[in-house]
Write an enzyme that holds these catalytic residues in place. Sequence first.
Site, short mmCIF file in Angstrom:
data_model
loop_
_atom_site.label_atom_id
_atom_site.label_comp_id
_atom_site.label_asym_id
_atom_site.label_seq_id
_atom_site.Cartn_x
_atom_site.Cartn_y
_atom_site.Cartn_z
N CYS A 174 0.69 -1.20 0.38
CA CYS A 174 -0.31 -0.03 0.18
C CYS A 174 1.14 1.08 0.68
CB CYS A 174 -0.92 0.04 1.00
SG CYS A 174 -1.78 1.23 1.37
N CYS B 44 -0.44 3.41 -6.92
CA CYS B 44 -1.65 2.74 -5.28
C CYS B 44 -1.88 0.68 -6.47
CB CYS B 44 -2.41 3.32 -5.55
SG CYS B 44 -4.15 2.46 -4.55
N1 DGL Z 1 -3.71 0.35 -2.09
C1 DGL Z 1 -3.72 1.53 -1.15
C2 DGL Z 1 -2.92 2.30 -1.88
O1 DGL Z 1 -1.88 1.38 -2.84
C3 DGL Z 1 -4.47 2.97 -0.81
C4 DGL Z 1 -6.09 2.70 -1.27
C5 DGL Z 1 -6.88 3.36 -0.44
O2 DGL Z 1 -7.06 2.91 0.83
O3 DGL Z 1 -7.15 4.37 -0.71
O4 DGL Z 1 -2.60 3.24 -2.03
#
Ligand code: DGL
Length: 272
Positions: free
Chosen positions: A77, A191
């Site tokens: 993330c 993301c």
């Molecule tokens: N998958 C997450 C990232 O790589 C973020 C998504 C979220 O919860 O806003 O930033």
Amino acid sequence: MPHRRPPHILLFDSGLGGLSVLSALRNAIPEAQITYLADDARFPYGAMQDEELALRLCDVLAAPIAERGVDAILIACNTASTTALPALREAFALPVIGTVPAIKPAAMLSENGLVSVLGTSATVRRDYTHTLIAEYGEGCRYTLVGSSRLAALAEAEMRGERAPDDALRSEIAPCFIESEGKRTDVIVLGCTHYPLLRHRFETIAPWPVTWLDPAPAIARRAANLLAESGFPVGVGNRSEPGEIVFTSGRAISPALAAIFEKYGLVLVKNAQ
Ligand code: DGL
């Protein structure tokens, strides 16, 4: 000291974005035991304040780390990694592998020098991202595009609800820049949810670009770290299915159940 057993990795995201890292991780460390923790009770992380997010991460990771005997944590993330990696490394005496926007590889790949970074609004606002650009983005012009909708659209797509073309088009449109006869040629997927939509982006993009997914590089980093820690890496057979846990303890749609089967994940229904 060498270990006889394969490593146990805790793969973590606010939701399903970690799936985009899982395949690369399995390719790099086929024998790894995987526990995937999705903090969907607090999704989306992009809407949380930095301090609140760092506290939440330390809190939500503590029990699985203590109870499951994991050897490394992979924070799949960008939103969490760009603010909380130092806090997590201080809190847990384990290797913590983060996921941050692939600025340096983008600079190397871009021929036109026009690179866009597509991430959550939080990730593109962070000093961490701006510092990466200042240190490694030399020679390129970076356009930072923050989206507050794409992660949720990716979640919906995974549940089996098709994300509308128009919604996706308007989120990615600011990434496409034309300047002095040149066009953006590399878009960093900043993301982990976004590679789940890459096939859709490719069909609606105004012109072809390289969509840069950091997953293979992150998986290589995890493999190197674990090999250095003495774990067998890349020498064993593919492990048993991994386990996925949602902090909300929610039920899942049949479409998502099919996706978990494809990724070799079994849903465990104990909310944190
Ligand atoms: N998958 C997450 C990232 O790589 C973020 C998504 C979220 O919860 O806003 O930033």
